[in-house]
Motif scaffolding. Structure first.
Motif, PDB file in Angstrom:
ATOM      1  N   TYR A  32      45.428  38.092  34.244  1.00  0.00           N
ATOM      2  CA  TYR A  32      43.834  38.557  34.087  1.00  0.00           C
ATOM      3  C   TYR A  32      43.492  39.822  34.982  1.00  0.00           C
ATOM      4  O   TYR A  32      43.134  40.715  34.667  1.00  0.00           O
ATOM      5  N   THR A  33      44.282  39.728  36.245  1.00  0.00           N
ATOM      6  CA  THR A  33      43.879  40.945  37.238  1.00  0.00           C
ATOM      7  C   THR A  33      44.811  41.965  36.751  1.00  0.00           C
ATOM      8  O   THR A  33      44.622  43.184  37.121  1.00  0.00           O
ATOM      9  N   ARG A  34      45.839  41.721  36.393  1.00  0.00           N
ATOM     10  CA  ARG A  34      46.906  42.888  36.127  1.00  0.00           C
ATOM     11  C   ARG A  34      46.193  43.726  34.836  1.00  0.00           C
ATOM     12  O   ARG A  34      46.341  44.932  34.709  1.00  0.00           O
ATOM     13  N   TRP A  35      45.780  42.808  34.073  1.00  0.00           N
ATOM     14  CA  TRP A  35      45.104  43.440  32.829  1.00  0.00           C
ATOM     15  C   TRP A  35      43.899  44.485  33.367  1.00  0.00           C
ATOM     16  O   TRP A  35      43.384  45.804  32.944  1.00  0.00           O
ATOM     17  N   CYS A  36      43.013  43.841  34.235  1.00  0.00           N
ATOM     18  CA  CYS A  36      41.816  44.817  35.012  1.00  0.00           C
ATOM     19  C   CYS A  36      42.550  46.020  35.812  1.00  0.00           C
ATOM     20  O   CYS A  36      41.864  46.889  35.708  1.00  0.00           O
ATOM     21  N   ASP A  37      43.602  45.784  36.389  1.00  0.00           N
ATOM     22  CA  ASP A  37      44.094  46.713  37.198  1.00  0.00           C
ATOM     23  C   ASP A  37      44.278  48.000  36.568  1.00  0.00           C
ATOM     24  O   ASP A  37      44.300  49.151  36.925  1.00  0.00           O
ATOM     25  N   ALA A  38      44.766  47.741  35.311  1.00  0.00           N
ATOM     26  CA  ALA A  38      45.460  48.862  34.311  1.00  0.00           C
ATOM     27  C   ALA A  38      44.288  49.759  33.676  1.00  0.00           C
ATOM     28  O   ALA A  38      44.626  50.869  33.357  1.00  0.00           O
ATOM     29  N   ILE A  39      43.006  49.361  34.043  1.00  0.00           N
ATOM     30  CA  ILE A  39      41.978  50.001  33.332  1.00  0.00           C
ATOM     31  C   ILE A  39      41.674  51.252  34.454  1.00  0.00           C
ATOM     32  O   ILE A  39      41.393  52.312  34.094  1.00  0.00           O
ATOM     33  N   GLY A  40      41.700  51.035  35.710  1.00  0.00           N
ATOM     34  CA  GLY A  40      41.407  51.885  36.954  1.00  0.00           C
ATOM     35  C   GLY A  40      39.875  51.741  37.491  1.00  0.00           C
ATOM     36  O   GLY A  40      38.957  51.645  36.774  1.00  0.00           O
ATOM     37  N   ASN A  51      36.886  43.534  25.073  1.00  0.00           N
ATOM     38  CA  ASN A  51      38.416  43.961  25.108  1.00  0.00           C
ATOM     39  C   ASN A  51      39.150  42.709  25.750  1.00  0.00           C
ATOM     40  O   ASN A  51      40.039  42.158  25.285  1.00  0.00           O
ATOM     41  N   PHE A  52      38.467  42.167  26.932  1.00  0.00           N
ATOM     42  CA  PHE A  52      39.168  40.867  27.573  1.00  0.00           C
ATOM     43  C   PHE A  52      39.012  39.921  26.834  1.00  0.00           C
ATOM     44  O   PHE A  52      40.365  39.215  26.885  1.00  0.00           O
TER      45      PHE A  52
END
Length: 303
Positions: free
Chosen positions: A87-95, A47-48
């Motif tokens: 990139y980190t905001r995208w990861c933070d949205a996963i939980g 997904n990334f």
């Protein structure tokens, strides 16, 4: 009712909306504390890559998910943040608890992908096609060696100053408790030296729970209670007048090499989607440096 028979079960899958909808409408049956939905790290890496088209950062995202300590997570997260806050905001949205090993509260037991068969293959590599007795022996030796290795790595990390999260420490302690009433302190397969100590907790394992009746000798002997009529000579058999079966040669599996891959590839198969090899010696495609015809001393290298 039949799958989630106790609280705390981890369910590993991708993040498809259909799965999310099924979890949300389950009435709590697939939600904490009954079940914990956790994500496959290979799908997150896919997904990334689909979202940002940066293959050189995909491995870093996967390493973040595999972080087993808080320190390791912080280091990898900082490296990704330096490449871009998007990139980190995208990861933070996963939980965090859904995909990072250090924060999963121990519900995934170290399993990071949906393909658990590959995890078993990696542990029992080299034990395929063995007789049953040799397979059981190889499994016993390999698992004892693995437990000894992981125990040594755990103590080494503690001496090196790593700080496990509370959930990771609970997972380690729980795995030791469920391992049974013995602990392997020394394992030397070559010299056949094993040091096994009994735990002082007094907990005993009832092996009857793990062995089905069909594997017991009492059930095996029942097979021979009846008489077997001999088939007799083949010339005395009645003539067969049914259809003739012709084997399809296209379905025949070759005895050598791995089976040819027939499924469609996606971003998770980036290693398989790479183009032809490029030789670092001559720059041509189709071979590596070790097989280059221009390599000194090669039989096909010319003058």
């Amino acid at each position: 009712m039949h799958v989630v028979r106790k609280n705390g079960v981890g369910m590993i899958s991708d993040r498809h909306e259909s799965i999310r909808a099924a979890v949300n409408r389950s009435g709590g049956d697939w939600q904490p504390p009954r079940a914990w939905w956790i994500f496959c790290i290979r799908h997150i890496g896919s997904n990334f890559l689909r979202a940002f088209k940066v293959p050189h950062l995909q491995k870093l995202v996967v390493n973040i998910g595999y972080s087993i300590t808080v320190e390791e997570y912080n280091i990898n997260y900082k490296r990704l943040e330096e490449q871009g806050e998007a990139y980190t905001r995208w990861c933070d949205a996963i939980g965090l608890r859904h995909w990072v090993l250090a924060f999963d509260k121990g519900h995934r037991w170290g399993h990071m992908t949906t393909n658990l068969v590959e995890c078993i293959n990696s542990v029992l590599k080299g034990a395929r096609n063995l007789p049953v007795l040799a397979l059981v022996r190889a499994t016993y030796y390999r698992l004892n060696e693995l437990f000894t290795q992981k125990s040594a790595e755990s103590h080494e990390r503690k001496r090196a100053g790593y700080t496990y999260s509370v959930f990771a420490q609970q997972r380690i302690e729980a795995s030791m408790q469920q391992a049974g009433n013995i602990v392997v302190h020394h394992f030397d397969k070559r010299n056949e030296v094993f040091e096994v100590r009994e735990m002082t907790s007094g907990k005993r394992i009832n092996w009857h729970v793990y062995v089905h009746d069909m594997y017991k000798m009492t059930e095996v002997r029942k097979v021979y209670r009846f008489e077997f009529s001999p088939l007799g000579d083949a010339e005395t058999w009645p003539a067969y007048e049914g259809p003739t079966l012709v084997a399809n040669p296209a379905l025949r599996r070759t005895s050598k090499g791995r089976p040819k891959l027939t499924r469609y590839l996606n971003e998770m198969d980036s290693r398989d989607m790479r183009g032809s090899r490029i030789c670092r010696l001559c720059g041509a495609q189709g071979h590596s440096r070790s097989r280059c015809p221009q390599r000194a001393g090669s039989s096909g290298g010319g003058e």
